[in-house]
Scaffold this active site. Structure first.
Site, PDB file in Angstrom:
ATOM      1  CB  SER A 187      36.737  43.120  41.672  1.00 29.49           C
ATOM      2  OG  SER A 187      36.112  44.346  42.267  1.00 29.49           O
ATOM      3  CE  LYS A 212      28.347  42.685  44.734  1.00 32.89           C
ATOM      4  NZ  LYS A 212      29.810  42.915  45.300  1.00 32.89           N
ATOM      5  N   GLY A 265      36.557  35.155  42.623  1.00 34.07           N
ATOM      6  CA  GLY A 265      35.849  35.306  44.302  1.00 34.07           C
ATOM      7  C   GLY A 265      35.663  33.730  44.059  1.00 34.07           C
ATOM      8  CB  SER A 266      33.418  31.599  46.727  1.00 34.39           C
ATOM      9  OG  SER A 266      31.896  31.875  46.061  1.00 34.39           O
ATOM     10  CB  THR A 267      34.695  27.355  43.869  1.00 34.55           C
ATOM     11  OG1 THR A 267      36.114  27.368  43.938  1.00 34.55           O
ATOM     12  CG2 THR A 267      34.361  26.074  43.124  1.00 34.55           C
ATOM     13  CB  VAL A 269      30.192  33.344  43.798  1.00 32.54           C
ATOM     14  CG1 VAL A 269      29.507  34.314  43.091  1.00 32.54           C
ATOM     15  CG2 VAL A 269      29.739  33.449  45.224  1.00 32.54           C
ATOM     16  CD  GLU A 293      41.860  33.629  41.060  1.00 38.20           C
ATOM     17  OE1 GLU A 293      41.825  32.412  42.391  1.00 38.20           O
ATOM     18  OE2 GLU A 293      42.346  34.645  41.244  1.00 38.20           O
ATOM     19  CB  CYS A 327      43.353  33.101  44.982  1.00 45.15           C
ATOM     20  SG  CYS A 327      42.083  34.282  45.127  1.00 45.15           S
ATOM     21  CD  GLU A 424      38.993  29.147  48.966  1.00 53.39           C
ATOM     22  OE1 GLU A 424      40.157  29.769  48.186  1.00 53.39           O
ATOM     23  OE2 GLU A 424      38.241  29.006  48.640  1.00 53.39           O
TER      24      GLU A 424
END
Length: 542
Positions: A187, A212, A265-267, A269, A293, A327, A424
């Site tokens: 998260s 986590k 989280g990030s694209t 990752v 997402e 986001c 971003e």
């Protein structure tokens, strides 16, 4: 087994408290802020219901006062992560066999605890640890998380009640089993509610979870775990393991028993996760469900018929609430030349009227950026725009001497593909591109194609034909689309949230669609009058 079919209470969105001067919630919030500010909390791992303290520690600090430590927490390593996986697997059988109504009751009780006695404590933790204002904390860690818990239980009941038809002398049934294995949940820092949802949504459907939390949201997420414990969540159903991301990849995600991955989280990752799962696909006991997402480069697009005041309000609130660390935050805006002089004047005046600072001062509209790395990343974008001949910085600066503060920043881009129109930033930086009124169609196309993201977007116009055209042309540019409103503020049960393209799998948190991802259906047919001969009419002689 109960001799009844139960219905959970019909969910209603949690009312948002105002925190206006003189209200009881404001007084209670101030008390909680003082108490948490004065304490340094020790946070353990929680694996199989046991509190584990490791030699490796990290700190939770106030972003708006980064010398102030709020908590020290244990960091999981290989041994603890493998133990968490085993604890989740061991707890699975008894958890999925627990009657549905008792599983549901745990999460409904958690919602009641959060809406009542835990409300201001969790809000205060979110304010201090993640630098949210009272209002931003209220709509997140109180209202949205309560909504997730209540609505997801309701959605689960709807899934269980969805049954096939039985037209013959037989009974067709559908059983909705949890996935075969455990679910890994990772998260983000920016929404406390997302942390709670990523861990609990699979659990509501009978799965067990390794969770986590983001390192910068450990305090608020730990309190969520305490609420779930108080509500009666059995040991091992959710295992709380703050740790490094690389250790999750190495020691959890390669485990053949991983059945699902729930992520915000990030694209980059999430792309790495897909790659890792693909490389190890032959080792898994099942194909893991990947639900994510990710990033966004969210837009506001105004037509010449748009009203100025609502447009400017959407720009300010959409871009700068919670320091642009949503986001869904508005990051790029398209304004026609005919409106720009009035929009510019109103926008800069509105920004002058809002304050940035310590969120314990309720007069502030913005707090601080979450950590030093994010602060430096945002500052680089501002510096790049200042130095570029293709942009002009109309307002905004930054300072990290006491807290990681970036003041509301507006960049005027001279080209629609300027760096800050495409990438971003995740901070309070809004880039405006002013387009010729006669190039409306070409600019719509640029809005659609200039970034790979497709999370949220908003359009402004008073012309219904134009609205219909914009909605159609930008159909694949945003999973959450707003007409004459800012592109933020999705509410559970009202605007299910998620986007496509580089913004994720669009499994719509806050809807039945997300819950469906955490179940493995089994069709069952029971025939009451079985056939007893091998014969069919077509086999007879002429």
């Amino acid at each position: 087994m109960a001799n009844a079919i139960f219905n959970v209470p019909a969910p209603i969105n949690e009312p948002v408290l105002t925190y206006a001067p003189g209200t009881p919630e404001r007084a209670e919030m101030k008390t909680q802020l003082d108490e948490l500010s004065a304490a340094v909390i020790t946070i353990p791992l929680i694996i199989g219901g046991k509190e584990i303290h490791t030699a490796t520690k990290a700190q939770v600090v106030m972003p708006h006062d980064h010398g102030h430590v709020l908590a020290n927490y244990s960091v999981a390593g290989e041994q603890e992560l493998k133990a968490a996986v085993n604890a989740a697997v061991d707890a699975k059988k008894s958890w999925e066999m627990l009657p549905w109504e008792h599983r549901a009751a745990i999460f409904l009780k958690a919602a009641a605890l959060l809406a009542g006695p835990w409300r201001q404590r969790l809000n205060a933790a979110t304010m201090l640890g993640q630098s949210k204002t009272a209002y931003q904390a209220e709509i997140d860690s109180a209202c949205e998380l309560v909504d997730f818990l209540k609505f997801n239980v309701h959605f689960a009941q709807e899934i269980y009640g969805s049954q096939p038809i039985s037209p013959g002398p037989a009974w067709n049934r559908m059983e909705y089993r949890p996935l075969s294995g455990f679910v890994m949940a990772i998260s983000p820092f920016n929404f406390t509610a997302i942390g709670g949802n990523l861990a609990t949504a699979p659990a509501i459907m009978g799965n067990t979870v390794v969770w986590k939390p983001a390192s910068t949201a450990v305090l608020s997420n730990y309190f969520i775990y305490q609420i779930l414990r108080e509500a009666g969540l059995p040991d091992g159903v959710i295992n709380f393991v703050p740790c490094k991301g690389k250790d999750v990849s190495e020691h959890v995600m390669k485990d053949p028993r991983m059945a699902g991955f729930h992520f915000t989280g990030s694209t980059d990752v999430f792309s790495d996760v897909w790659r890792l799962v693909g490389e190890n696909i032959h080792t898994y006991e099942n194909y893991p469900r990947l639900v994510g997402e990710t990033g966004g480069k969210d837009f506001i697009f105004a037509h010449s018929s748009a009203q100025i005041d609502p447009l400017v309000t959407a720009m300010v609130e959409g871009a700068f609430e919670y320091q642009g660390q949503k986001c869904s935050a508005a990051s790029r805006v398209y304004i026609p030349e005919s409106l720009w002089p009035d929009v510019k004047s109103s926008l800069l005046e509105a920004i002058k009227a809002i304050r940035t600072g310590d969120i314990r001062d309720f007069r502030n509209f913005l707090g601080a950026i979450i950590d030093e790395a994010s602060f430096k990343s945002i500052a680089k974008y501002i510096d790049y725009a200042k130095a570029s001949p293709d942009a002009e910085v109309l307002c905004g600066d930054y300072d990290s001497s006491k807290g990681w503060f970036v003041h509301p920043t507006v960049i005027l881009a001279k080209t629609p593909d300027f760096k800050t129109m495409k990438e971003e930033i995740f901070g309070p930086v809004l880039t405006v591109y002013v387009y010729p009124d006669g190039k409306f169609d070409e600019t719509l196309e640029s809005c659609r194609t200039v970034t790979p993201y497709a999370l949220t977007g908003a359009i402004f116009s008073q012309d219904r034909d134009v609205l219909a055209k914009m909605e159609r042309e930008l159909a694949d540019s945003a999973g959450n689309f707003y007409i004459n409103d800012k592109p933020t503020g999705a509410v559970v049960g009202q605007q299910p949230f998620g986007g496509g393209r580089a913004s994720g799998t669009n499994d719509k948190a806050g809807s039945i669609l997300n819950l469906l991802r955490w179940t493995s259906p089994r069709s069952i047919k029971e025939t009451f009058t079985p056939r007893n001969v091998v014969s069919h009419p077509f086999m007879a002689d002429e």
